[in-house]
Design a protein around this motif. Structure first.
Motif, PDB file in Angstrom:
ATOM      1  N   THR A 204       7.461 103.398 135.226  1.00 42.94           N
ATOM      2  CA  THR A 204       7.645 104.015 133.906  1.00 42.94           C
ATOM      3  C   THR A 204       8.899 103.436 133.280  1.00 42.94           C
ATOM      4  OG1 THR A 204       6.590 106.086 134.578  1.00 42.94           O
ATOM      5  CG2 THR A 204       7.991 106.151 132.619  1.00 42.94           C
ATOM      6  N   ARG A 205       8.753 102.952 132.065  1.00 39.49           N
ATOM      7  CA  ARG A 205       9.893 102.393 131.343  1.00 39.49           C
ATOM      8  C   ARG A 205      10.361 103.404 130.299  1.00 39.49           C
ATOM      9  NH1 ARG A 205      12.863  98.131 130.806  1.00 39.49           N
ATOM     10  NH2 ARG A 205      11.667  96.920 132.340  1.00 39.49           N
ATOM     11  N   TRP A 206      11.658 103.733 130.386  1.00 39.27           N
ATOM     12  CA  TRP A 206      12.288 104.702 129.483  1.00 39.27           C
ATOM     13  C   TRP A 206      13.163 103.944 128.495  1.00 39.27           C
ATOM     14  CZ3 TRP A 206      11.236 109.939 130.164  1.00 39.27           C
ATOM     15  CH2 TRP A 206      10.542 110.254 131.330  1.00 39.27           C
ATOM     16  N   ASN A 207      12.944 104.190 127.203  1.00 38.47           N
ATOM     17  CA  ASN A 207      13.641 103.464 126.146  1.00 38.47           C
ATOM     18  C   ASN A 207      14.480 104.430 125.304  1.00 38.47           C
ATOM     19  OD1 ASN A 207      12.330 100.803 126.600  1.00 38.47           O
ATOM     20  ND2 ASN A 207      10.494 101.932 126.035  1.00 38.47           N
ATOM     21  N   TRP A 208      15.797 104.246 125.352  1.00 37.49           N
ATOM     22  CA  TRP A 208      16.739 105.101 124.642  1.00 37.49           C
ATOM     23  C   TRP A 208      17.506 104.280 123.612  1.00 37.49           C
ATOM     24  CZ3 TRP A 208      17.172 110.358 125.674  1.00 37.49           C
ATOM     25  CH2 TRP A 208      16.513 110.807 126.830  1.00 37.49           C
ATOM     26  N   ARG A 209      17.863 104.927 122.489  1.00 36.14           N
ATOM     27  CA  ARG A 209      18.562 104.206 121.417  1.00 36.14           C
ATOM     28  C   ARG A 209      19.729 105.037 120.893  1.00 36.14           C
ATOM     29  NH1 ARG A 209      15.146 101.236 116.961  1.00 36.14           N
ATOM     30  NH2 ARG A 209      15.279  99.663 118.629  1.00 36.14           N
ATOM     31  N   SER A 210      20.894 104.386 120.746  1.00 33.74           N
ATOM     32  CA  SER A 210      22.084 104.991 120.137  1.00 33.74           C
ATOM     33  C   SER A 210      22.420 104.206 118.883  1.00 33.74           C
ATOM     34  CB  SER A 210      23.265 104.945 121.113  1.00 33.74           C
ATOM     35  OG  SER A 210      22.996 105.671 122.278  1.00 33.74           O
ATOM     36  N   THR A 211      22.391 104.877 117.744  1.00 32.99           N
ATOM     37  CA  THR A 211      22.526 104.188 116.470  1.00 32.99           C
ATOM     38  C   THR A 211      23.923 104.277 115.869  1.00 32.99           C
ATOM     39  OG1 THR A 211      21.796 106.150 115.257  1.00 32.99           O
ATOM     40  CG2 THR A 211      20.105 104.571 115.928  1.00 32.99           C
ATOM     41  N   LYS A 212      24.818 105.039 116.496  1.00 37.67           N
ATOM     42  CA  LYS A 212      26.195 105.137 116.023  1.00 37.67           C
ATOM     43  C   LYS A 212      27.108 104.413 117.005  1.00 37.67           C
ATOM     44  CE  LYS A 212      25.108 107.886 112.581  1.00 37.67           C
ATOM     45  NZ  LYS A 212      25.144 107.407 111.183  1.00 37.67           N
ATOM     46  N   PRO A 213      28.196 103.839 116.503  1.00 39.99           N
ATOM     47  CA  PRO A 213      29.113 103.112 117.406  1.00 39.99           C
ATOM     48  C   PRO A 213      29.533 103.970 118.592  1.00 39.99           C
ATOM     49  CG  PRO A 213      29.705 102.712 115.124  1.00 39.99           C
ATOM     50  CD  PRO A 213      28.650 103.782 115.097  1.00 39.99           C
ATOM     51  N   GLN A 214      29.509 103.361 119.767  1.00 43.68           N
ATOM     52  CA  GLN A 214      29.683 104.093 121.025  1.00 43.68           C
ATOM     53  C   GLN A 214      30.582 103.298 121.966  1.00 43.68           C
ATOM     54  OE1 GLN A 214      26.130 106.206 122.613  1.00 43.68           O
ATOM     55  NE2 GLN A 214      26.200 104.669 124.212  1.00 43.68           N
ATOM     56  N   ALA A 215      31.554 103.972 122.564  1.00 45.67           N
ATOM     57  CA  ALA A 215      32.433 103.317 123.528  1.00 45.67           C
ATOM     58  C   ALA A 215      31.671 103.014 124.814  1.00 45.67           C
ATOM     59  CB  ALA A 215      33.637 104.209 123.822  1.00 45.67           C
ATOM     60  N   THR A 216      32.084 101.967 125.507  1.00 45.12           N
ATOM     61  CA  THR A 216      31.354 101.531 126.697  1.00 45.12           C
ATOM     62  C   THR A 216      31.323 102.591 127.792  1.00 45.12           C
ATOM     63  OG1 THR A 216      33.396 100.392 127.343  1.00 45.12           O
ATOM     64  CG2 THR A 216      31.659  99.054 126.350  1.00 45.12           C
ATOM     65  N   TYR A 217      32.465 103.287 128.042  1.00 46.26           N
ATOM     66  CA  TYR A 217      32.478 104.256 129.134  1.00 46.26           C
ATOM     67  C   TYR A 217      31.631 105.478 128.828  1.00 46.26           C
ATOM     68  CZ  TYR A 217      35.610 107.723 126.953  1.00 46.26           C
ATOM     69  OH  TYR A 217      36.141 108.696 126.144  1.00 46.26           O
ATOM     70  N   LEU A 218      31.295 105.693 127.549  1.00 47.43           N
ATOM     71  CA  LEU A 218      30.467 106.831 127.159  1.00 47.43           C
ATOM     72  C   LEU A 218      28.983 106.528 127.255  1.00 47.43           C
ATOM     73  CD1 LEU A 218      32.511 107.954 124.033  1.00 47.43           C
ATOM     74  CD2 LEU A 218      32.443 109.089 126.264  1.00 47.43           C
ATOM     75  N   THR A 219      28.640 105.288 127.583  1.00 49.67           N
ATOM     76  CA  THR A 219      27.246 104.887 127.751  1.00 49.67           C
ATOM     77  C   THR A 219      26.845 105.138 129.194  1.00 49.67           C
ATOM     78  OG1 THR A 219      27.607 103.183 126.081  1.00 49.67           O
ATOM     79  CG2 THR A 219      25.623 103.002 127.436  1.00 49.67           C
ATOM     80  N   PHE A 220      25.791 105.937 129.405  1.00 44.62           N
ATOM     81  CA  PHE A 220      25.471 106.360 130.762  1.00 44.62           C
ATOM     82  C   PHE A 220      23.971 106.260 131.018  1.00 44.62           C
ATOM     83  CE2 PHE A 220      23.936 110.087 128.679  1.00 44.62           C
ATOM     84  CZ  PHE A 220      23.115 110.766 129.583  1.00 44.62           C
ATOM     85  N   ILE A 221      23.625 106.258 132.298  1.00 46.38           N
ATOM     86  CA  ILE A 221      22.253 106.518 132.727  1.00 46.38           C
ATOM     87  C   ILE A 221      22.298 107.481 133.910  1.00 46.38           C
ATOM     88  CG2 ILE A 221      20.967 104.518 131.877  1.00 46.38           C
ATOM     89  CD1 ILE A 221      21.480 103.115 134.516  1.00 46.38           C
ATOM     90  N   ALA A 222      21.395 108.442 133.878  1.00 47.29           N
ATOM     91  CA  ALA A 222      21.182 109.354 134.994  1.00 47.29           C
ATOM     92  C   ALA A 222      19.738 109.163 135.432  1.00 47.29           C
ATOM     93  CB  ALA A 222      21.432 110.795 134.579  1.00 47.29           C
TER      94      ALA A 222
END
Length: 496
Positions: A204-222
């Motif tokens: 299963t492929r999960w596709n997530w999108r963040s459209t506002k500027p985001q700091a690298t350490y705030l980018t996560f996967i669980a």
């Protein structure tokens, strides 16, 4: 948010990284540090990232990750060489569709394109890579957490380099597409909106999108076995909450807390301005790693926050960070008060709203509970040092005390106008304490340098103007203190 104890590297190493190498014909190398005083090897210069597209595969049984990072950037100088923070094995690199040479030091991926990149030109970098993140050590840290059913890429101030190549510092924000394929029956949760999920050939492929500027350490996967709950908040934005199927006895308390996120955000919006992002929610994994983190749009909460029942303080705290820390990030990690002091004070404001103790009562309690001889007053809240960056009292509590001192000095109308003005002035960027003081003085019309000097930069318990606090031999304890203290103890747990 929280972090493990971090290693401060020698100044001589920082100097070498900042210096780079001698200019090459037709351009010069970007620097291998942005010059953060707490973490002198963090980040890189010579370019600005606009977007990360991560297309990955992950196998929980082996902790193997592989895939491709496509990074869109703009050269900020004539660039003969540049680098990313990255710890996994690199298989190949393309720069603007041409093969590039590269070397890896274990913490930096150094790339030499086939020709110099002109200042202002757009850059497309494609990095193919693989590895086992839990076996990676970067500058003494092992931040990727393997779990019985998957993994957690959740940590501060460093996490990105353990699973994708990045310019790993909050001053270079970007938008994201994060796509991860896992075995059927396993879920992947990340930031922003869930664009799609589909199964093919047992994956299963999960596709997530963040459209506002985001700091690298705030980018996560669980990654793991999660119950995903999808709804729409009162503001019309999508709400996605994820609860591990392995939470156990804390499940209901966790749900009773996290499901109130839209309510909390609606209230915080009245104080700080409009919610700055496109989605909202929260994640509760099945492993107790001892802290919470304000990942943009979707904080992650360790199950231990709910040992004693519902905990709204931590929901308030992490979601206040959506403004203070996420929408406006620190310029240097020494500015951490701009994140933690404000999120801690939001807990006091929630207590005031709920009738469990006013902010003034909490100020009196915490101020009088720590005598002048308490060594915790020696920590400089405005520059605590890397070893005390997440000090429970020195940064969180004294940070909240500072904000209440400001509120008392300027009055409620000016105080809340300052908070909104700060976000409006720096939204989707970063800021410094000096810049915040400038906004506070401009909005209030008052000179505030001495107040901030005393509360943020003096290693002693500040003296109080008459009438600001009532001294008690045995401080009166507001009802909310038990929950606030329990929450703070977990938020700062790994520093104790």
């Amino acid at each position: 948010m929280r972090s493990t104890m971090l290693v401060t590297l020698a100044t001589t190493v920082a100097g070498l990284l900042l210096a780079g190498t001698a200019s090459a014909a037709g351009g010069s190398p970007g620097g291998q540090s942005v010059g953060d005083p707490y973490y002198p090897t963090d980040g890189n210069t010579g370019y600005d990232v606009g977007h990360y597209d991560l297309r990955l595969q992950y196998q929980p049984s082996t902790d193997q990750i592989s895939g491709t990072a496509t990074i869109l950037a703009t050269a900020t100088q004539d660039l003969s060489q540049f680098s990313f923070d990255f710890g996994l094995h690199t298989d190949s690199v393309l720069v603007n569709n041409f093969p590039a040479t590269y070397t890896s030091t274990g913490s930096k991926l150094v790339i030499t394109p086939s020709k110099t990149l002109a200042k202002g030109s757009t850059i497309t970098v494609v990095v193919r890579y693989d590895g086992i993140p839990s076996q990676v050590t970067i500058n003494g840290e092992q931040d990727w957490l393997r779990t019985p059913d998957g993994a957690q890429a959740v940590q501060e101030p460093h996490m990105a380099a353990f699973w994708y190549p990045a310019n790993d510092h909050p001053t270079d924000k970007a938008t994201y597409d994060v796509s991860v394929a896992v075995p059927d029956g396993t879920q992947v949760v990340s930031n922003g909106t869930l664009v799609s999920s589909s199964s093919r050939l047992g994956q299963t492929r999960w596709n997530w999108r963040s459209t506002k500027p985001q700091a690298t350490y705030l980018t996560f996967i669980a990654i793991g076995k999660y119950d995903l709950r999808r709804s729409t908040g009162p503001d019309g934005k999508p709400v996605i909450n994820a609860y591990s199927t392995a939470i156990g006895a804390n499940h209901d308390a966790a749900v009773a807390s996290v499901e109130r996120t839209p309510e909390v955000l609606a209230w915080e919006s009245t104080l700080f301005g409009p919610y700055p992002f496109e989605a909202e929610g929260g994640v509760v994994p099945g492993v107790d790693f001892g802290f919470a983190l304000e990942n943009q749009t979707r904080p992650v909460y360790t199950p231990g926050f709910f040992n004693a029942g519902a905990d709204l303080s931590v929901i308030v705290h992490e979601n206040a960070h959506q403004w203070f820390g996420d929408a406006v990030s620190v310029h240097h990690w020494s500015d951490i008060w701009l994140n933690e002091g404000f999120a801690a004070y939001a807990e006091w404001l929630w207590s005031e709203k709920e009738g469990e103790g006013t902010a003034q009562q909490l100020f009196d309690y915490y101020y009088n509970s720590a005598p002048a001889s308490d060594p915790r007053w020696q920590i400089l809240t405005g520059d605590p040092g890397a070893d005390h960056q997440f000090s429970g009292f020195g940064v969180y509590t004294r940070g909240a005390l500072t904000l209440h001192a400001l509120r008392t000095a300027v009055g409620d109308d000016a105080f809340f106008a300052i908070l909104k003005a700060w976000i409006a002035a720096r939204e989707y960027s970063d800021g410094t304490i000096d810049q915040f003081i400038g906004v506070a003085e401009k909005v209030s019309g008052k000179p505030l340098h001495d107040l901030f000097q005393q509360w943020l930069f003096t290693p002693a318990r500040p003296s109080l103007p008459a009438g600001v606090a009532t001294a008690h031999a045995a401080p009166v304890k507001p009802k909310s203190v038990t929950e606030i203290d329990r929450t703070q103890a977990l938020l700062a747990q790994s520093q104790r």
